[in-house]
Design a protein around this motif. Structure first.
Motif, short mmCIF file in Angstrom:
data_model
loop_
_atom_site.label_atom_id
_atom_site.label_comp_id
_atom_site.label_asym_id
_atom_site.label_seq_id
_atom_site.Cartn_x
_atom_site.Cartn_y
_atom_site.Cartn_z
N ASP A 1 0.81 -1.22 0.00
CA ASP A 1 0.00 0.00 0.00
C ASP A 1 0.85 1.27 0.00
OD1 ASP A 1 -2.36 -1.44 0.03
OD2 ASP A 1 -2.42 -1.53 2.22
N GLN A 2 2.17 1.11 0.22
CA GLN A 2 3.09 2.25 0.28
C GLN A 2 2.53 3.36 1.19
OE1 GLN A 2 3.69 2.58 -4.20
NE2 GLN A 2 5.81 2.62 -3.52
N ARG B 1 1.99 6.28 3.61
CA ARG B 1 2.73 7.53 3.78
C ARG B 1 3.26 7.65 5.20
NH1 ARG B 1 -1.00 12.38 2.65
NH2 ARG B 1 0.91 13.51 3.14
N GLU B 2 4.44 8.23 5.33
CA GLU B 2 4.99 8.47 6.66
C GLU B 2 4.06 9.38 7.45
OE1 GLU B 2 8.74 10.40 9.11
OE2 GLU B 2 8.61 10.69 6.95
N TRP B 3 3.48 10.39 6.76
CA TRP B 3 2.58 11.31 7.44
C TRP B 3 1.49 10.55 8.17
CZ3 TRP B 3 -2.67 11.77 7.05
CH2 TRP B 3 -3.24 12.80 7.80
N TYR B 4 0.92 9.53 7.55
CA TYR B 4 -0.16 8.78 8.16
C TYR B 4 0.31 8.10 9.45
CZ TYR B 4 -3.31 4.92 9.16
OH TYR B 4 -4.13 4.05 9.80
N LEU B 5 1.47 7.47 9.41
CA LEU B 5 1.99 6.79 10.60
C LEU B 5 2.27 7.77 11.72
CD1 LEU B 5 4.47 4.27 8.91
CD2 LEU B 5 2.14 3.83 9.69
N PHE C 1 11.83 1.84 10.99
CA PHE C 1 12.20 2.07 9.59
C PHE C 1 11.11 1.58 8.63
CE2 PHE C 1 16.14 2.90 11.52
CZ PHE C 1 16.99 3.51 10.59
N MET C 2 10.74 2.44 7.68
CA MET C 2 9.71 2.12 6.71
C MET C 2 10.21 1.24 5.57
SD MET C 2 7.73 5.80 6.51
CE MET C 2 6.40 5.10 5.52
N LEU D 1 3.32 -0.72 10.96
CA LEU D 1 2.05 -0.57 10.26
C LEU D 1 0.86 -0.91 11.15
CD1 LEU D 1 2.79 -2.08 6.72
CD2 LEU D 1 2.60 0.33 7.34
N SER D 2 1.11 -1.60 12.26
CA SER D 2 0.01 -2.08 13.10
C SER D 2 -0.54 -0.99 14.00
CB SER D 2 0.49 -3.26 13.96
OG SER D 2 1.41 -2.83 14.94
N GLN D 3 -1.84 -1.07 14.25
CA GLN D 3 -2.49 -0.14 15.18
C GLN D 3 -1.96 -0.34 16.59
OE1 GLN D 3 -4.62 2.33 14.45
NE2 GLN D 3 -4.81 2.93 16.60
N GLU D 4 -1.63 -1.59 16.93
CA GLU D 4 -1.12 -1.90 18.26
C GLU D 4 0.18 -1.15 18.54
OE1 GLU D 4 0.22 -5.78 20.97
OE2 GLU D 4 -0.04 -5.98 18.80
#
Length: 247
Positions: free
Chosen positions: A7-8, A10-14, A137-138, A148-151
């Motif tokens: 899904d690539q 975005r860093e902004w989202y994380l 690291f992405m 990527l996990s919500q946890e």
């Protein structure tokens, strides 16, 4: 990195996901959160604008959340906390922030240094204790499934809040509401979905025309208002924090 994250993301989202959680958790404490970055993900707010907003607000602490890159699919990674000040307390505080996060996430990685002094712009130019977190690291195969996990976002936010509560002696809010005088000084806080400044003002029944926004900017020490993205975001963030002064 597409091979690790199709899904690539975005860093902004994380970054934003974590800081949204931090902001939500801090609502239980007697403090005010001012987000100086763009919380809509649509604009690029300059580092100088972020620093200026923080300094003008006389913030007690500045926390910048990021996710790293540079492994290009190789093993390694982990969490790093940066600081810059020569104050002897700062590396100690940075280590405490690192410990609070990593003790919950377990994202240690293989970095030889976990807490590093470095002259990033926001660390060097803010007038309050400032910390920058590289939260994994992405492009690292070990880190990507974790970050990527919500946890992981939840645990990271818990660590940040635990550090702030302990280090800055934050107290839980008392049962009573804010004094009425607060509403006489500031516009009500915008609590809706992320939006533009104009939409947020309109939803609160506040005049959102350019001329009136210019008056609001002047009342909040935002000089030379031209309706730029940085200026609007600064006012929007003040509005969300309940700190936008009335005209």
């Amino acid at each position: 990195m597409k091979s690790l994250d199709p899904d690539q993301t975005r860093e902004w989202y994380l970054n934003d996901r974590i800081m949204d959680l931090v902001e939500r958790k801090l609502k239980d404490y007697d403090c005010t959160v001012l987000r100086v970055g763009d919380t809509t993900g649509k604009k690029d707010i300059s580092l100088s604008a972020r620093v200026k907003a923080s300094n003008q607000a006389k913030a007690a602490v500045y926390v910048s959340m990021h996710h790293n890159a540079g492994l290009y699919g190789r093993k390694g990674g982990g969490t790093v906390v940066f600081y810059y000040s020569s104050n002897v307390k700062r590396p100690v505080q940075a280590q405490k922030l690192y410990n609070q996060i990593v003790n919950r996430t377990g994202l240690v990685g293989n970095r030889s240094q976990k807490v590093i002094k470095k002259a990033f712009y926001v660390l060097k130019n803010t007038s309050m204790p400032a910390f920058l977190v590289e939260n994994g690291f992405m492009d690292g195969p070990d880190d990507v499934p974790v970050i990527l996990s919500q946890e992981h976002a939840e645990k990271t936010a818990q660590g940040v809040v635990a550090f702030l509560v302990e280090e800055f002696s934050l107290e839980l809010k008392k049962a009573q509401e804010k004094p009425v005088a607060q509403s006489q000084v500031y516009y009500p806080a915008y609590t809706g979905e992320k939006a533009t400044l104009s939409i947020a003002l309109k939803s609160l029944g506040i005049d959102y025309t350019y001329d009136f926004r210019k008056k609001i900017a002047a009342a909040n020490n935002i000089t030379g208002y031209r309706g730029t993205a940085a200026q609007n975001t600064q006012m929007y963030n003040l509005l969300v924090a309940g700190l936008l002064k009335r005209v």
